[in-house]
Write a protein that holds these residues in place. Sequence first.
Motif, PDB file in Angstrom:
ATOM      1  N   PRO A 244     -16.004  -3.135 -30.025  1.00  0.00           N
ATOM      2  CA  PRO A 244     -17.069  -3.336 -31.019  1.00  0.00           C
ATOM      3  C   PRO A 244     -16.777  -4.565 -31.866  1.00  0.00           C
ATOM      4  O   PRO A 244     -15.648  -4.784 -32.288  1.00  0.00           O
ATOM      5  CB  PRO A 244     -16.989  -2.087 -31.906  1.00  0.00           C
ATOM      6  N   HIS A 245     -17.800  -5.360 -32.105  1.00  0.00           N
ATOM      7  CA  HIS A 245     -17.625  -6.571 -32.918  1.00  0.00           C
ATOM      8  C   HIS A 245     -18.990  -7.084 -33.333  1.00  0.00           C
ATOM      9  O   HIS A 245     -20.015  -6.649 -32.803  1.00  0.00           O
ATOM     10  CB  HIS A 245     -16.922  -7.672 -32.098  1.00  0.00           C
ATOM     11  N   SER A 246     -19.003  -8.011 -34.274  1.00  0.00           N
ATOM     12  CA  SER A 246     -20.190  -8.828 -34.466  1.00  0.00           C
ATOM     13  C   SER A 246     -19.750 -10.242 -34.118  1.00  0.00           C
ATOM     14  O   SER A 246     -18.558 -10.555 -34.159  1.00  0.00           O
ATOM     15  CB  SER A 246     -20.708  -8.718 -35.899  1.00  0.00           C
ATOM     16  N   ASP A 247     -20.706 -11.092 -33.736  1.00  0.00           N
ATOM     17  CA  ASP A 247     -20.334 -12.443 -33.312  1.00  0.00           C
ATOM     18  C   ASP A 247     -20.110 -13.311 -34.552  1.00  0.00           C
ATOM     19  O   ASP A 247     -20.832 -13.193 -35.539  1.00  0.00           O
ATOM     20  CB  ASP A 247     -21.436 -13.033 -32.424  1.00  0.00           C
ATOM     21  N   PRO A 248     -19.119 -14.194 -34.496  1.00  0.00           N
ATOM     22  CA  PRO A 248     -18.783 -14.961 -35.704  1.00  0.00           C
ATOM     23  C   PRO A 248     -19.654 -16.206 -35.947  1.00  0.00           C
ATOM     24  O   PRO A 248     -19.558 -16.824 -36.997  1.00  0.00           O
ATOM     25  CB  PRO A 248     -17.331 -15.379 -35.454  1.00  0.00           C
ATOM     26  N   GLY A 300     -23.435  -5.054 -35.135  1.00  0.00           N
ATOM     27  CA  GLY A 300     -22.289  -4.715 -34.291  1.00  0.00           C
ATOM     28  C   GLY A 300     -22.739  -4.341 -32.883  1.00  0.00           C
ATOM     29  O   GLY A 300     -23.771  -3.696 -32.712  1.00  0.00           O
ATOM     30  N   HIS A 301     -21.961  -4.788 -31.912  1.00  0.00           N
ATOM     31  CA  HIS A 301     -22.277  -4.438 -30.525  1.00  0.00           C
ATOM     32  C   HIS A 301     -20.979  -4.316 -29.727  1.00  0.00           C
ATOM     33  O   HIS A 301     -19.917  -4.730 -30.188  1.00  0.00           O
ATOM     34  CB  HIS A 301     -23.254  -5.451 -29.914  1.00  0.00           C
ATOM     35  N   ARG A 302     -21.078  -3.755 -28.547  1.00  0.00           N
ATOM     36  CA  ARG A 302     -19.910  -3.581 -27.679  1.00  0.00           C
ATOM     37  C   ARG A 302     -20.425  -3.445 -26.255  1.00  0.00           C
ATOM     38  O   ARG A 302     -21.638  -3.394 -26.030  1.00  0.00           O
ATOM     39  CB  ARG A 302     -19.126  -2.330 -28.090  1.00  0.00           C
ATOM     40  N   GLU A 317     -23.856 -17.639 -24.621  1.00  0.00           N
ATOM     41  CA  GLU A 317     -23.617 -18.925 -25.287  1.00  0.00           C
ATOM     42  C   GLU A 317     -23.561 -18.659 -26.786  1.00  0.00           C
ATOM     43  O   GLU A 317     -24.498 -18.104 -27.373  1.00  0.00           O
ATOM     44  CB  GLU A 317     -24.704 -19.947 -24.920  1.00  0.00           C
ATOM     45  N   PHE A 318     -22.425 -19.029 -27.371  1.00  0.00           N
ATOM     46  CA  PHE A 318     -22.219 -18.850 -28.807  1.00  0.00           C
ATOM     47  C   PHE A 318     -22.495 -20.172 -29.515  1.00  0.00           C
ATOM     48  O   PHE A 318     -21.959 -21.210 -29.115  1.00  0.00           O
ATOM     49  CB  PHE A 318     -20.772 -18.464 -29.106  1.00  0.00           C
ATOM     50  N   PHE A 319     -23.279 -20.110 -30.575  1.00  0.00           N
ATOM     51  CA  PHE A 319     -23.566 -21.302 -31.388  1.00  0.00           C
ATOM     52  C   PHE A 319     -22.860 -21.161 -32.726  1.00  0.00           C
ATOM     53  O   PHE A 319     -22.924 -20.097 -33.356  1.00  0.00           O
ATOM     54  CB  PHE A 319     -25.083 -21.434 -31.583  1.00  0.00           C
TER      55      PHE A 319
HETATM   56 NI    NI Z   1     -20.797 -10.354 -28.997  1.00  0.00          NI
END
Ligand code: NI
Length: 376
Positions: A244-248, A300-302, A317-319
């Motif tokens: 589980p996390h949120s994207d930074p 939050g997602h996992r 793709e992370f921005f």
């Molecule tokens: Ni993520």
Amino acid sequence: MAAATTDVNPNYDRVKDIREFDETKQGVKGLRDSGLASIPKIFIHPPEVLSTLKPPSQTNTANIPVIDLQNINSQTHRPEIVKKIKEAAKEWGFFQVINHGIPISVMEETIQAVKSFHEQPDEVKAKYYDPDRTPSKSRGVLYTSNNDMHRAKAATWHDYLQLLMAPEEIAVNVENIPGIVRKEAVAWDGCATKLADDVMELLCEGIGLESSRFKELSCSGQRYLVGTYYPPCPQPDLTLGLAPHSDPGTITVLISNQISGLQIKHGEEWVDVKPLPGAVIINIADLLQIISNDEFNSVGHRVRANCCEEPRISVVEFFLLSKWKEYGTFGPLPELVSAEKPALYRQFTEDDYFSNMYVKGLEFKSLVEKFKLQKS
Ligand code: NI
Ligand code: OGA
């Protein structure tokens, strides 16, 4: 490697098990290919995590909003799209876009190329495997298993290839991208970036900012393309695919093959996300929640460990922000702060940002919590 058990043994040497796993240079896919029936101990999660895992048949599906971008340039339809996307970004933090203009063939080719990278012969892939997980050493290319292997309490059932696509000064040189994904990664980066910029314009308009505001702040200035491989897992009820996390970053653009697994935390419940065929999933990340002063929500997602026969592939793709030198600090935008709605977060520097990111492994809203101002 130690046999699967959840017993707490004070003499258990987790570091040694991780080292042995890394020395194979074959990742989780290598474990799976060896035909093992039970998963190694380093992957087993504690009961409090496992108790949140329900069998797929008993898990609800999240009806995340669907945003149709067909008429994005029509003056008649754009305000409605802006309204919908703003609500989705606030209420759900996740939405899927359709009629986004990216050909299905490009999406399929990208996913196939990532799959092919991970399915190359072990000796070819092993050349890239980095047990230190340092993208700078590998000049913008990183292939490994579990980025937070040494920081997290338990590992998860996936391997990934990461490419730093921008900004130019630190990005991978195209010729250093593994040949098997090179053309597709460059093409996908172009499509995902155009889509992210379009979506960010709509988001800006939704909260009364100049449409180009996020772009000028460099919200799409740094980009990581991550191709993740979730091999079938022999004991999917003992581990996760991704913790589980949120994207930074600011926003995240995601496509996957048709294997389910992505879950979001909606209220108190973990619910499955099932994208429509051909749709692209977009989610708000921590930085956009902070600079929007909570107009948008990073959720939050996992990923569940893969319980299908086929591997699950995602291309994410992370921005992130890039103009740290120019701006010095970032924080809630002045246009969004007023006497009625004071700043909810402090300003932060590049050092603050990176030294607070995923300190203990993947984490949920670590940045949002760190930069939050205490209510007086
Ligand atoms: Ni993520
Ligand atoms: C991530 C992520 C989801 C997926 O990499 O941050 O949330 O479906 N991935 O792979």
